[in-house]
Motif scaffolding. Structure first.
Motif, PDB file in Angstrom:
ATOM      1  N   CYS A 131      16.587   6.484  13.688  1.00 14.62           N
ATOM      2  CA  CYS A 131      17.876   6.017  14.217  1.00 14.62           C
ATOM      3  C   CYS A 131      18.937   6.100  13.105  1.00 14.62           C
ATOM      4  O   CYS A 131      18.875   5.347  12.125  1.00 14.62           O
ATOM      5  CB  CYS A 131      17.688   4.587  14.698  1.00 14.62           C
ATOM      6  N   PRO A 132      19.937   6.982  13.214  1.00 18.87           N
ATOM      7  CA  PRO A 132      20.913   7.166  12.142  1.00 18.87           C
ATOM      8  C   PRO A 132      21.726   5.909  11.835  1.00 18.87           C
ATOM      9  O   PRO A 132      22.205   5.738  10.713  1.00 18.87           O
ATOM     10  CB  PRO A 132      21.838   8.269  12.668  1.00 18.87           C
ATOM     11  N   GLU A 133      21.880   5.021  12.825  1.00 23.66           N
ATOM     12  CA  GLU A 133      22.686   3.807  12.591  1.00 23.66           C
ATOM     13  C   GLU A 133      21.899   2.736  11.844  1.00 23.66           C
ATOM     14  O   GLU A 133      22.478   1.771  11.333  1.00 23.66           O
ATOM     15  CB  GLU A 133      23.151   3.192  13.926  1.00 23.66           C
ATOM     16  N   ALA A 134      20.587   2.862  11.796  1.00 22.89           N
ATOM     17  CA  ALA A 134      19.772   1.798  11.199  1.00 22.89           C
ATOM     18  C   ALA A 134      19.849   1.867   9.682  1.00 22.89           C
ATOM     19  O   ALA A 134      19.756   2.935   9.088  1.00 22.89           O
ATOM     20  CB  ALA A 134      18.314   1.940  11.646  1.00 22.89           C
ATOM     21  N   ARG A 135      20.024   0.694   9.059  1.00 16.81           N
ATOM     22  CA  ARG A 135      19.943   0.614   7.596  1.00 16.81           C
ATOM     23  C   ARG A 135      18.665  -0.148   7.279  1.00 16.81           C
ATOM     24  O   ARG A 135      18.520  -1.309   7.680  1.00 16.81           O
ATOM     25  CB  ARG A 135      21.184  -0.098   7.056  1.00 16.81           C
ATOM     26  N   VAL A 136      17.743   0.520   6.607  1.00 15.11           N
ATOM     27  CA  VAL A 136      16.418  -0.051   6.378  1.00 15.11           C
ATOM     28  C   VAL A 136      16.157  -0.153   4.879  1.00 15.11           C
ATOM     29  O   VAL A 136      16.275   0.829   4.154  1.00 15.11           O
ATOM     30  CB  VAL A 136      15.307   0.835   7.013  1.00 15.11           C
ATOM     31  N   ILE A 137      15.832  -1.356   4.434  1.00 15.60           N
ATOM     32  CA  ILE A 137      15.463  -1.559   3.030  1.00 15.60           C
ATOM     33  C   ILE A 137      13.937  -1.571   2.968  1.00 15.60           C
ATOM     34  O   ILE A 137      13.301  -2.399   3.638  1.00 15.60           O
ATOM     35  CB  ILE A 137      15.992  -2.915   2.485  1.00 15.60           C
ATOM     36  N   VAL A 138      13.373  -0.678   2.204  1.00 13.71           N
ATOM     37  CA  VAL A 138      11.914  -0.586   2.099  1.00 13.71           C
ATOM     38  C   VAL A 138      11.491  -0.981   0.689  1.00 13.71           C
ATOM     39  O   VAL A 138      11.886  -0.345  -0.293  1.00 13.71           O
ATOM     40  CB  VAL A 138      11.432   0.852   2.403  1.00 13.71           C
ATOM     41  N   PHE A 139      10.707  -2.048   0.595  1.00  9.66           N
ATOM     42  CA  PHE A 139      10.113  -2.467  -0.677  1.00  9.66           C
ATOM     43  C   PHE A 139       8.705  -1.887  -0.700  1.00  9.66           C
ATOM     44  O   PHE A 139       7.851  -2.300   0.098  1.00  9.66           O
ATOM     45  CB  PHE A 139      10.055  -3.994  -0.781  1.00  9.66           C
ATOM     46  N   ALA A 140       8.473  -0.921  -1.566  1.00 11.20           N
ATOM     47  CA  ALA A 140       7.176  -0.247  -1.588  1.00 11.20           C
ATOM     48  C   ALA A 140       7.019   0.444  -2.938  1.00 11.20           C
ATOM     49  O   ALA A 140       8.014   0.712  -3.622  1.00 11.20           O
ATOM     50  CB  ALA A 140       7.094   0.780  -0.451  1.00 11.20           C
ATOM     51  N   PRO A 141       5.787   0.756  -3.301  1.00  7.06           N
ATOM     52  CA  PRO A 141       5.581   1.459  -4.582  1.00  7.06           C
ATOM     53  C   PRO A 141       6.288   2.812  -4.604  1.00  7.06           C
ATOM     54  O   PRO A 141       6.602   3.382  -3.551  1.00  7.06           O
ATOM     55  CB  PRO A 141       4.053   1.646  -4.636  1.00  7.06           C
ATOM     56  N   ALA A 142       6.487   3.333  -5.805  1.00  4.43           N
ATOM     57  CA  ALA A 142       7.203   4.609  -5.971  1.00  4.43           C
ATOM     58  C   ALA A 142       6.532   5.749  -5.204  1.00  4.43           C
ATOM     59  O   ALA A 142       7.202   6.678  -4.756  1.00  4.43           O
ATOM     60  CB  ALA A 142       7.289   4.946  -7.456  1.00  4.43           C
ATOM     61  N   ALA A 167       5.642   5.892  -2.343  1.00  4.52           N
ATOM     62  CA  ALA A 167       6.076   5.973  -0.941  1.00  4.52           C
ATOM     63  C   ALA A 167       7.315   6.845  -0.773  1.00  4.52           C
ATOM     64  O   ALA A 167       7.691   7.199   0.346  1.00  4.52           O
ATOM     65  CB  ALA A 167       6.361   4.564  -0.403  1.00  4.52           C
ATOM     66  N   ARG A 168       7.962   7.180  -1.901  1.00  3.03           N
ATOM     67  CA  ARG A 168       9.257   7.884  -1.842  1.00  3.03           C
ATOM     68  C   ARG A 168       9.213   9.142  -0.971  1.00  3.03           C
ATOM     69  O   ARG A 168      10.079   9.368  -0.127  1.00  3.03           O
ATOM     70  CB  ARG A 168       9.706   8.241  -3.271  1.00  3.03           C
ATOM     71  N   ALA A 169       8.182   9.956  -1.163  1.00  5.50           N
ATOM     72  CA  ALA A 169       8.133  11.252  -0.468  1.00  5.50           C
ATOM     73  C   ALA A 169       8.181  11.063   1.050  1.00  5.50           C
ATOM     74  O   ALA A 169       8.806  11.860   1.765  1.00  5.50           O
ATOM     75  CB  ALA A 169       6.872  12.000  -0.874  1.00  5.50           C
ATOM     76  N   ASP A 170       7.548   9.988   1.526  1.00  6.04           N
ATOM     77  CA  ASP A 170       7.517   9.770   2.984  1.00  6.04           C
ATOM     78  C   ASP A 170       8.877   9.353   3.530  1.00  6.04           C
ATOM     79  O   ASP A 170       9.121   9.408   4.739  1.00  6.04           O
ATOM     80  CB  ASP A 170       6.517   8.651   3.330  1.00  6.04           C
ATOM     81  N   LEU A 171       9.762   8.892   2.637  1.00  9.68           N
ATOM     82  CA  LEU A 171      11.048   8.354   3.095  1.00  9.68           C
ATOM     83  C   LEU A 171      12.155   9.404   3.072  1.00  9.68           C
ATOM     84  O   LEU A 171      13.219   9.193   3.645  1.00  9.68           O
ATOM     85  CB  LEU A 171      11.440   7.144   2.233  1.00  9.68           C
ATOM     86  N   SER A 227       0.832  -1.212   0.000  1.00  9.21           N
ATOM     87  CA  SER A 227       0.000   0.000   0.000  1.00  9.21           C
ATOM     88  C   SER A 227       0.868   1.264   0.000  1.00  9.21           C
ATOM     89  O   SER A 227       0.408   2.330  -0.376  1.00  9.21           O
ATOM     90  CB  SER A 227      -0.874   0.024   1.257  1.00  9.21           C
ATOM     91  N   GLY A 228       2.111   1.123   0.471  1.00 12.15           N
ATOM     92  CA  GLY A 228       2.965   2.310   0.590  1.00 12.15           C
ATOM     93  C   GLY A 228       2.659   3.133   1.835  1.00 12.15           C
ATOM     94  O   GLY A 228       3.253   4.187   2.046  1.00 12.15           O
ATOM     95  N   ARG A 229       1.759   2.630   2.699  1.00 12.71           N
ATOM     96  CA  ARG A 229       1.490   3.345   3.956  1.00 12.71           C
ATOM     97  C   ARG A 229       2.499   2.836   4.995  1.00 12.71           C
ATOM     98  O   ARG A 229       2.344   1.753   5.558  1.00 12.71           O
ATOM     99  CB  ARG A 229       0.052   3.097   4.430  1.00 12.71           C
ATOM    100  N   LEU A 230       3.536   3.620   5.208  1.00  9.00           N
ATOM    101  CA  LEU A 230       4.672   3.161   5.998  1.00  9.00           C
ATOM    102  C   LEU A 230       4.655   3.767   7.402  1.00  9.00           C
ATOM    103  O   LEU A 230       4.304   4.942   7.556  1.00  9.00           O
ATOM    104  CB  LEU A 230       5.978   3.559   5.289  1.00  9.00           C
ATOM    105  N   PRO A 231       5.084   2.992   8.383  1.00  8.49           N
ATOM    106  CA  PRO A 231       5.107   3.522   9.760  1.00  8.49           C
ATOM    107  C   PRO A 231       6.364   4.368  10.006  1.00  8.49           C
ATOM    108  O   PRO A 231       7.227   4.019  10.821  1.00  8.49           O
ATOM    109  CB  PRO A 231       5.102   2.244  10.607  1.00  8.49           C
ATOM    110  N   THR A 232       6.476   5.488   9.300  1.00  8.54           N
ATOM    111  CA  THR A 232       7.739   6.254   9.347  1.00  8.54           C
ATOM    112  C   THR A 232       7.943   6.982  10.674  1.00  8.54           C
ATOM    113  O   THR A 232       9.012   7.546  10.894  1.00  8.54           O
ATOM    114  CB  THR A 232       7.792   7.270   8.198  1.00  8.54           C
ATOM    115  N   ASP A 233       6.928   6.958  11.547  1.00  9.64           N
ATOM    116  CA  ASP A 233       7.108   7.644  12.843  1.00  9.64           C
ATOM    117  C   ASP A 233       7.677   6.714  13.922  1.00  9.64           C
ATOM    118  O   ASP A 233       7.859   7.131  15.059  1.00  9.64           O
ATOM    119  CB  ASP A 233       5.765   8.212  13.317  1.00  9.64           C
TER     120      ASP A 233
END
Ligand SMILES: NC(=O)c1ccc[n+]([C@@H]2O[C@H](COP(=O)([O-])OP(=O)(O)OC[C@H]3O[C@@H](n4cnc5c(N)ncnc54)[C@H](OP(=O)(O)O)[C@@H]3O)[C@@H](O)[C@H]2O)c1
Length: 257
Positions: free
Chosen positions: A136-147, A149-153, A124-130
């Motif tokens: 966390c600056p140390e976290a490396r997160v791979i997000v598989f989501a529709p295009a 979703a980009r703005a939220d990331l 859906s691209g509804r991501l829990p970005t909060d």
């Protein structure tokens, strides 16, 4: 001084040494794992009450004890990547995957990155970005989501890589393939929830299930089991690989397939 590590009684296989900690058991297990071709070896971890509920008041927190936490963090410490459904990450307020510095140091000593990748799959691209993970600056997160979703990331503190896939091609087999081919993930830990676990099962992508059975009865509807949605095309047979006990909780490791 740190609390002593929880010790488990190994009930099966028979003849196994008496009490032991999670660490040597998991070290031996991981040394023997062999990932399948083309996708990560996928381990799934759940805690449930004895009447089969995966939540208390909507969260898993009330089910697990110190023994469960040591197995949960022991698995996190050893895998290449950790995934959970967007709903689980939202409800459980996911943060940094490995908080304990000594766990990160042990990974580095084993030749791994300091912490596992975090992986999130959303059609859906509804991501829990909060959630704290994304702050966390140390976290490396791979997000598989529709295009979309980009703005939220954009602008998040975490190191986020967005793999933009449109809903038709955003399938779990494709995610698994890309995790292995593009991100070098040979071992993946899925921490639920029931919806994501059921979808992985339906695709034949689960290799092992770690299930903690807590000595608790929770009641309520069957909606909160470790699987959800439509029944599987046919029941999946499990092979019991080990059974541990600690303070009334049972810790089962099952193989699938
Ligand atoms: N006891 C335990 O060990 C344990 C473990 C984990 C979670 N839980 C509990 O489980 C609950 C959350 O689980 P949940 O089942 O509601 O949600 P979930 O499995 O955490 O997340 C479901 C979401 O996964 C995404 N998804 C990605 N690919 C999918 C696919 N191929 N098929 C289906 N969904 C896919 C969808 O998000 P999009 O709609 O964005 O596409 C879907 O809405 C919480 O109450 C949590 O506390 C318990």
């Amino acid at each position: 001084m740190a609390d002593p590590a929880p010790r488990f009684q190994q009930l099966l296989p028979q003849g196994a040494p008496g009490e032991l900690e999670a660490a040597p058991l998991l070290d031996e297990m991981f040394a023997a794992l062999s990932p399948p071709a083309g996708r990560p070896l996928t381990l799934v971890n759940f805690v449930a009450s004895t009447d089969g509920r995966a939540t208390v008041e909507g969260r898993s927190r009330g089910l697990g004890d110190d023994g469960d936490r040591s197995m949960f963090h022991g698995l996190r410490e050893r895998v290449d990547a950790v995934t959970a459904g967007p709903m689980t990450m939202r409800v459980e307020r996911y943060g940094r995957i490995l908080r304990a510095p000594e766990r990160r140091e042990r990974r580095l000593a084993r030749g791994q990155s300091a912490e596992p990748l975090a992986c999130l799959v959303s059609r859906s691209g509804r991501l829990p970005t909060d959630i704290p993970l994304f702050g966390c600056p140390e976290a490396r997160v791979i997000v598989f989501a529709p295009a979309t979703a980009r703005a939220d990331l954009d602008g998040l503190a975490a190191q986020v890589e967005h793999v933009a896939l449109e809903p038709d091609s955003l399938t779990l087999p494709e995610v698994a393939r890309r995790l292995r081919a593009d991100f070098g993930v040979a071992t993946l830990l899925c921490e639920g929830g029931p919806t994501l676990f059921s979808a992985l099962l339906a695709e034949g992508l689960v290799d092992e299930l770690f299930l903690t059975l807590a000595p608790l009865l929770v009641g309520g509807g069957l909606a909160a089991a470790i699987t959800s949605g439509a029944p599987l095309p046919e029941p999946v047979r499990l092979r019991l690989l080990w059974l541990l006990e600690r303070e009334g909780s049972l810790f089962a490791r099952y193989g699938l397939g």
